[in-house]
Design an enzyme around this catalytic site. Structure first.
Site, PDB file in Angstrom:
ATOM      1  CG  ASP A   1      33.952 -40.183  -1.180  1.00  0.00           C
ATOM      2  OD1 ASP A   1      33.544 -41.498  -1.453  1.00  0.00           O
ATOM      3  OD2 ASP A   1      33.605 -39.951  -0.103  1.00  0.00           O
TER       4      ASP A   1
ATOM      5  CB  THR B   1      34.842 -39.243   3.236  1.00  0.00           C
ATOM      6  OG1 THR B   1      33.701 -39.760   2.516  1.00  0.00           O
ATOM      7  CG2 THR B   1      35.011 -38.084   2.313  1.00  0.00           C
TER       8      THR B   1
ATOM      9  CD  GLU C   1      30.419 -39.090   0.293  1.00  0.00           C
ATOM     10  OE1 GLU C   1      29.613 -40.296   1.053  1.00  0.00           O
ATOM     11  OE2 GLU C   1      31.054 -38.885   1.232  1.00  0.00           O
TER      12      GLU C   1
END
Length: 620
Positions: free
Chosen positions: A471, A297, A255
């Protein structure tokens, strides 16, 4: 007599005129101070200044459908609605450096999880946006309404005036920037030339138009696209083809991880000690870029699974979840793999529970598959260390070989972390967001190291290969001044902004001794063909817009969703061509040889999605 009528007309429209003036000036000031839209020359500045006027006249002209005091009340209500639209865009822009599109408004399943981020993005000084509303209310309360003359065709006149103002604006804009309306992916340019409100109307038209494309598609369309992608096919490196056959494939979607933190320190402490060490034990791609747009994402997942670009507005996960896809999980299932996703979040977030079926996953381990409580949660949910620890049991329970993607959470905006989990000091810049970011990155790095140790202890490490990638970006352009301080630069230029879209990318193969730092320019769209070749799957006839990262014939090139692109020597963004080695502007002619490839790649990828062309795959 004439003077009296003129005076009555002025009295009739004075209140609305003041409101139009307020909305016009407020929008322009927000362009300059909130969105920080830059202009090049007096004509662009003039367009930026006048473009709010037509929409202000139109919006507040709607009050003419009401009479008497109610008309003035509607002026205030419409001003508040317009202000809300501006403020919603401002909040969105502060993190995403982009403007809201219509598909985003229908992503309601994400709304609850976004509340904390919205509060973080707000500022006490935003209340200034309501000053004009307060003044209008004060005027209305104190005013004594004079007798008004009847004016024929006032509504028609007002809307005709708005139309004339808009078309004058658009004509000048088209002269300044030919083919302006074909650049729907460059939303900041559209806002700069035609205005925020007019942009939203145009975006609505585009979304309606896109939904009609599926009905007119035919099998001949997919033949055209396949011929194009086949002409771009790159053969695999024979020494690596099939190297990972029958091995487990563990994909780690990290992330908000950007490359600028790799091998960096804070107060003498490494931000990413484990990931730094992993470079020496892996193939590491130092010029790997995320290619996400508004889907963030979900866009990265879509790119990796399909080797197709996400949409320029909204998210494919919402708008085209029912399409037919030849996604990587489906392909690997046909090779005997068990395919799963592990992510300790609500299954409906990004519409994952729907589109994962289209991708061919066997199982989605969502938040219901994890023990989540106050002690092991922070920010957006389960801490990464606890997520990885609990995921071990799920991995062990799966049939092998498996393809499993794990999506982390802790390093998510607004980058909150409890004191006991902060293993590094915060930065000392003007951005609290950037200051906290390094601590959550450090925690994610710590959790990754624990995960690798647990995999080794449970006997899952040696027979697996690992794909790790960031991401999307974590630090937006709003924090450029603080980013410049951290990177010891005078300023962050558009060239630097593109370079900051690099994210770490590792291919770690236990037992494989050939480790390298590879300089090839690449992106998330290249992951699918790379994995297919490592597993030993031939993909010449698969429709994909990326190419194997190890292919000896690959072109060092990556295309971003906004039309920016990067090669070994050039960076192109915001209508400007840069020499990559120096970051200095060069003549656009240096970049022009790539323009047709950029156009066709995005055009054909969009065609695959909007027309749902893979439903014709068997027929073809």
């Amino acid at each position: 007599m004439f003077y009296t009528k003129l005076k009555d007309l002025f009295a009739r429209y004075k209140f609305m005129g003041v409101a139009i003036l307020f909305l016009w000036i407020k929008t322009y000031l927000l362009y300059k101070l909130g969105f920080k839209i830059s202009t090049d020359g007096l004509l662009q500045e003039f367009l930026l200044f006048i473009n709010p006027l037509s929409s202000a006249v139109f919006i507040l002209g709607l009050s003419l459908f009401f009479k008497g005091k109610l008309r003035d009340i509607m002026v205030i209500i419409l001003s508040m609605v317009a202000t809300f639209i501006l403020y919603a865009n401002l909040l969105y822009y502060r993190f995403f450096s982009d403007f809201i599109t219509w598909p985003l408004l229908f992503q309601t399943s994400n709304a609850k999880d976004l509340q904390g981020s919205v509060f973080e993005l707000g500022s006490f000084f935003d209340i200034i946006l309501l000053v004009d509303i307060a003044i209008l209310i004060s005027i209305l309360v104190k005013s004594k309404k004079p007798s008004l003359v009847f004016v024929r065709f006032e509504k028609s006149f007002m809307f005709a005036l708005a139309a004339v103002l808009f078309f004058v604006n658009l004509t000048i804009a088209q002269i300044e920037r030919p083919q302006l309306l074909t650049r729907s992916f460059d939303r900041e340019m559209l806002v700069k030339y035609i205005g925020t409100f007019n942009y939203h109307v145009y975006d609505g038209y585009l979304q309606t138009k896109s939904k009609t494309q599926r009905a007119f598609a035919s099998s001949s369309d997919i033949v055209e696209v396949r011929n194009y992608t086949r002409s771009k096919y790159k053969k695999p490196d024979e020494s690596l083809f099939g190297l990972a056959k029958d091995k487990n494939i563990i994909v780690l979607s990290l992330e908000s991880l950007q490359s600028f933190v790799i091998n960096k320190e804070v107060d003498g402490e490494e931000i990413t000690p484990f990931l730094n060490k992993l470079i020496d034990e892996s193939y590491y791609f130092q010029n790997f870029y995320h290619q996400t747009a508004q889907g963030k994402t979900s866009d990265s997942e879509f790119l990796v699974a399909n080797s197709l670009f996400g949409k320029d507005s909204g998210a494919v996960f919402f708008t085209h979840s029912g399409n037919e896809y030849n996604a990587l999980p489906k392909i690997l299932k046909n090779q005997g793999y068990y395919a799963s996703v592990m992510h300790a979040n609500n299954k409906s977030f990004w519409n994952r529970d729907v589109i994962y079926n289209s991708f061919g996953y066997d199982r989605f381990y969502d938040i219901e598959s994890y023990d989540v409580n106050e002690e092991n949660s922070i920010g957006w949910g389960l801490k990464d260390a606890d997520f990885f620890e609990q995921s071990i049991a799920h991995l062990k329970s799966q049939p092998q070989p498996f393809y499993t993607k794990l999506i982390t959470l802790t390093n998510h905006f607004p980058f909150e972390l409890s004191e006991e989990d902060q293993f590094i000091n915060q930065l000392q810049t003007n951005s609290r967001t950037l200051n906290r970011y390094v601590t959550t990155v450090r925690y994610m790095d710590y959790a990754l190291e624990l995960f690798f140790d647990q995999l080794k202890a449970e006997g899952l490490y040696d027979n697996s290969i690992f794909i790790l990638y960031g991401d999307h970006y974590g630090i937006s352009e709003l924090h450029n001044r603080s980013m410049a301080m951290f990177l010891e630069k005078e300023e962050i230029t558009p060239f630097d902004t593109v370079q900051l879209q690099r994210v770490p990318m590792y291919i770690h193969i236990p037992g494989h001794d050939n480790h390298q730092v590879l300089k090839t320019v690449s992106g998330q769209i290249d992951v699918k063909p790379t994995i297919m070749h490592l597993v030993g799957i031939k993909d010449r006839y698969d429709i994909q817009f990326g190419s194997d990262l190890f292919s000896p014939d690959r072109h060092s090139f990556v295309l971003l969703r906004d039309g920016s692109f990067i090669t070994d020597t050039l960076v192109y963004t915001k209508e400007t061509c840069y020499q990559k080695s120096t970051g200095l502007e060069v003549e656009k002619t240096h970049c022009e040889p790539y323009f047709e490839k950029v156009r066709l790649d995005l055009h054909y990828s969009d065609k695959m999605i909007y027309r749902d062309l893979l439903r014709f795959d068997n027929e073809d």
